[in-house]
Enzyme design. Structure first.
Site, mmCIF file in Angstrom:
data_model
loop_
_atom_site.group_PDB
_atom_site.id
_atom_site.type_symbol
_atom_site.label_atom_id
_atom_site.label_comp_id
_atom_site.label_asym_id
_atom_site.label_seq_id
_atom_site.Cartn_x
_atom_site.Cartn_y
_atom_site.Cartn_z
ATOM 1 C CG HIS A 22 -2.014 -1.005 1.165
ATOM 2 N ND1 HIS A 22 -2.183 -1.966 2.127
ATOM 3 C CD2 HIS A 22 -2.985 -1.235 0.247
ATOM 4 C CE1 HIS A 22 -3.206 -2.750 1.816
ATOM 5 N NE2 HIS A 22 -3.715 -2.322 0.679
ATOM 6 N NE ARG A 48 -6.786 0.953 0.521
ATOM 7 C CZ ARG A 48 -6.855 -0.336 0.182
ATOM 8 N NH1 ARG A 48 -7.555 -1.172 0.910
ATOM 9 N NH2 ARG A 48 -6.230 -0.797 -0.882
ATOM 10 C CG ASP A 214 -10.412 -7.052 -1.119
ATOM 11 O OD1 ASP A 214 -10.799 -6.536 -0.052
ATOM 12 O OD2 ASP A 214 -9.362 -7.700 -1.212
ATOM 13 C CD GLU A 240 -10.561 -10.963 -0.590
ATOM 14 O OE1 GLU A 240 -10.642 -11.678 -1.611
ATOM 15 O OE2 GLU A 240 -9.517 -10.368 -0.265
ATOM 16 C CD GLU A 268 -6.859 -8.998 2.842
ATOM 17 O OE1 GLU A 268 -7.496 -9.473 1.897
ATOM 18 O OE2 GLU A 268 -6.212 -7.946 2.776
ATOM 19 C CG ASP A 291 -0.310 -11.827 3.860
ATOM 20 O OD1 ASP A 291 -0.544 -10.940 3.032
ATOM 21 O OD2 ASP A 291 0.861 -12.210 4.137
ATOM 22 C CG HIS A 318 -3.796 -11.053 1.281
ATOM 23 N ND1 HIS A 318 -2.812 -10.301 1.878
ATOM 24 C CD2 HIS A 318 -4.471 -10.200 0.483
ATOM 25 C CE1 HIS A 318 -2.895 -9.046 1.474
ATOM 26 N NE2 HIS A 318 -3.892 -8.956 0.623
ATOM 27 C CD GLU A 338 -4.770 -11.444 -3.696
ATOM 28 O OE1 GLU A 338 -4.654 -11.939 -2.551
ATOM 29 O OE2 GLU A 338 -5.199 -10.297 -3.904
HETATM 30 C C1 LIG Z 1 -7.489 -4.253 -2.955
HETATM 31 C C2 LIG Z 1 -7.657 -4.402 -1.477
HETATM 32 O O1 LIG Z 1 -8.311 -3.292 -0.951
HETATM 33 C C3 LIG Z 1 -6.335 -4.589 -0.745
HETATM 34 O O2 LIG Z 1 -5.496 -3.502 -0.998
HETATM 35 C C4 LIG Z 1 -5.636 -5.872 -1.136
HETATM 36 C C5 LIG Z 1 -6.400 -7.062 -0.672
HETATM 37 O O3 LIG Z 1 -7.137 -7.024 0.295
HETATM 38 C C6 LIG Z 1 -6.282 -8.320 -1.403
HETATM 39 O O4 LIG Z 1 -5.426 -8.433 -2.277
HETATM 40 O O5 LIG Z 1 -7.040 -9.231 -1.097
HETATM 41 MG MG LIG Z 2 -8.480 -8.810 0.356
#
Ligand SMILES: C[C@H](O)[C@H](O)CC(=O)C(=O)O
Ligand SMILES: [Mg+2]
Length: 395
Positions: A22, A48, A214, A240, A268, A291, A318, A338
């Site tokens: 991020h 964010r 998401d 998600e 995650e 994750d 994740h 992913e």
């Molecule tokens: C895109 C989502 O807001 C976040 O940045 C990444 C994520 O939660 C994901 O890859 O799953």
């Molecule tokens: Mg996510």
């Protein structure tokens, strides 16, 4: 076989993308009005980064054995995680054999349980654990996925996360997960915009391509249920992380209330076997998404995934680049992975943890064959600025 003992542990902070994905510059899709739990405050709705999503930066952990072999890993955690690794956890590593992975994990976890258990502390534990597996692989001259039991398939298959599922389809991915842009504070109009974005993408990608939302913990049960039912019309495959990771009861309800065939996914921001046991025993979701850099590392992910396997629950980790690839390739209940699109416009495939890793593999046509390079198969890019804020008890 005698292994050289661990003689040093070093922890660094690195800024600018990488494991803290991020931490990007202006104009990146990942910071473009994405719904979050902070969206209830208008001043933190557009970005964010405005509420500090990238405040920590990347944690780099290096573990050096007495023969000079170095294992390393990156995850999120920055300076506070450096403190924990150097000042607390290094005592459980220095002078010990790198084969003592289980014992070292146990001592880090229970030695910090009075202030840890989840979040940043487990990120730091994960970083050490992954660096240890990398070191073991490098000492044994084997890739980590061999140490984990070997591949169960020839290659990895990916879905893409990003703002442009339509382009992801052209790039060969099996699906596209989009960030949800509007949360409950933006009312009916926001809900309508969310559905319009999905409808536009559905029109562009056709019927069969997977589309997912998401929701990054931004919703409440009522909104999530409404969104799920409206999105069902456009074939949303999964919803998600709709709710707070602490709201196990909400997830259990959402799973009951979701339209038939739509999957509820989360995890995650969950950690350890105990957190995931709660998600599974309370029947919170269809897919768990640990994750590996946040849930406790590969050592803990193995335990989590075994529990999930016995319940017929898929484990789709994740992000996490090579750290999750070496795991996913060894598991039947992780049939795909992913890929986070880190190009600012999500219009091309670039390494997920760029620029921190050298040799980071990327999918081609949505697929990837893992190499046999030792450890996780990557090196630390020493051209990035490594800052070591604390020095622990190493050599
Ligand atoms: C895109 C989502 O807001 C976040 O940045 C990444 C994520 O939660 C994901 O890859 O799953
Ligand atoms: Mg996510």
């Amino acid at each position: 076989m005698a292994f050289p003992l661990i003689r040093d542990v070093r922890a660094y902070v690195v800024r600018g993308g990488g494991a803290d994905y991020h931490d990007q510059g202006d104009g990146h899709w990942i910071d473009d009005h994405i719904a979050t739990p902070m969206s209830r405050y208008p001043e933190y709705r557009q970005s964010r980064q405005s509420f500090g999503i990238n405040v920590l930066g990347t944690l780099v952990v290096e573990i050096e054995a007495s023969d000079g072999t170095i294992g390393f890993a990156v995850t999120t955690g920055g300076e506070p995680a450096c403190y924990l690794v150097e000042k607390h956890f290094s005592r459980f590593l220095i002078g010990r054999s790198p084969v003592e992975v289980e014992k070292i994990w146990d001592q880090m976890y229970f030695g910090s349980q009075y202030y840890g258990r989840k979040g940043l502390v487990v990120n730091a534990i994960s970083g050490v654990d992954l660096a240890l597996w990398d070191l073991l692989g490098k000492l044994r001259q084997e890739p980590v996925y061999h140490l984990l039991g070997g591949a169960v398939r020839d290659e990895l298959t990916f879905y893409a996360t990003g703002a442009r599922p339509d382009l992801a389809k052209q790039m060969g991915f099996i699906g596209g997960k989009m960030p949800l842009h509007h949360g409950p504070a933006e009312g009916e109009e926001g809900l309508r915009k969310n559905i319009e974005e999905l409808a536009t993408m559905r029109e562009r990608v056709g019927e069969d391509f997977w589309l997912m939302f998401d929701c990054w913990m931004a919703l409440d049960l009522n909104y999530a249920t409404k969104l799920a039912h409206k999105a069902h019309e456009y074939g949303l495959k999964w919803i998600e992380e709709a709710l707070s990771p602490d709201d196990y009861w909400g997830y259990a309800e959402l799973k009951k209330k979701a339209p038939p065939g739509m999957l509820v996914t989360t995890g995650e921001h969950e950690a350890t076997r105990w957190g995931f046991r709660m998600l599974m025993e309370m029947d919170c979701c269809d897919i768990i998404q640990p994750d590996v850099g946040w849930c406790g590392g590969v050592t803990e992910l193995t335990k989590i995934a075994n529990m999930a396997d016995s319940r017929g629950i898929m484990v789709i980790p994740h992000g996490s680049s090579v750290y999750s690839y070496h795991f996913v390739i060894t598991r039947h209940n992780s049939p795909f992975a992913e890929f986070l699109m880190m190009a600012p416009k999500a219009d091309k495939v670039v390494p997920m943890f760029h620029p921190q890793l050298l040799g980071e593999p990327v999918p081609v046509n949505g697929k990837l064959k893992l190499s046999d390079k030792p450890g996780f198969g990557v090196e630390l890019n020493r051209e990035v600025k490594l800052h070591r804020p604390y020095v622990g008890q190493g050599k």
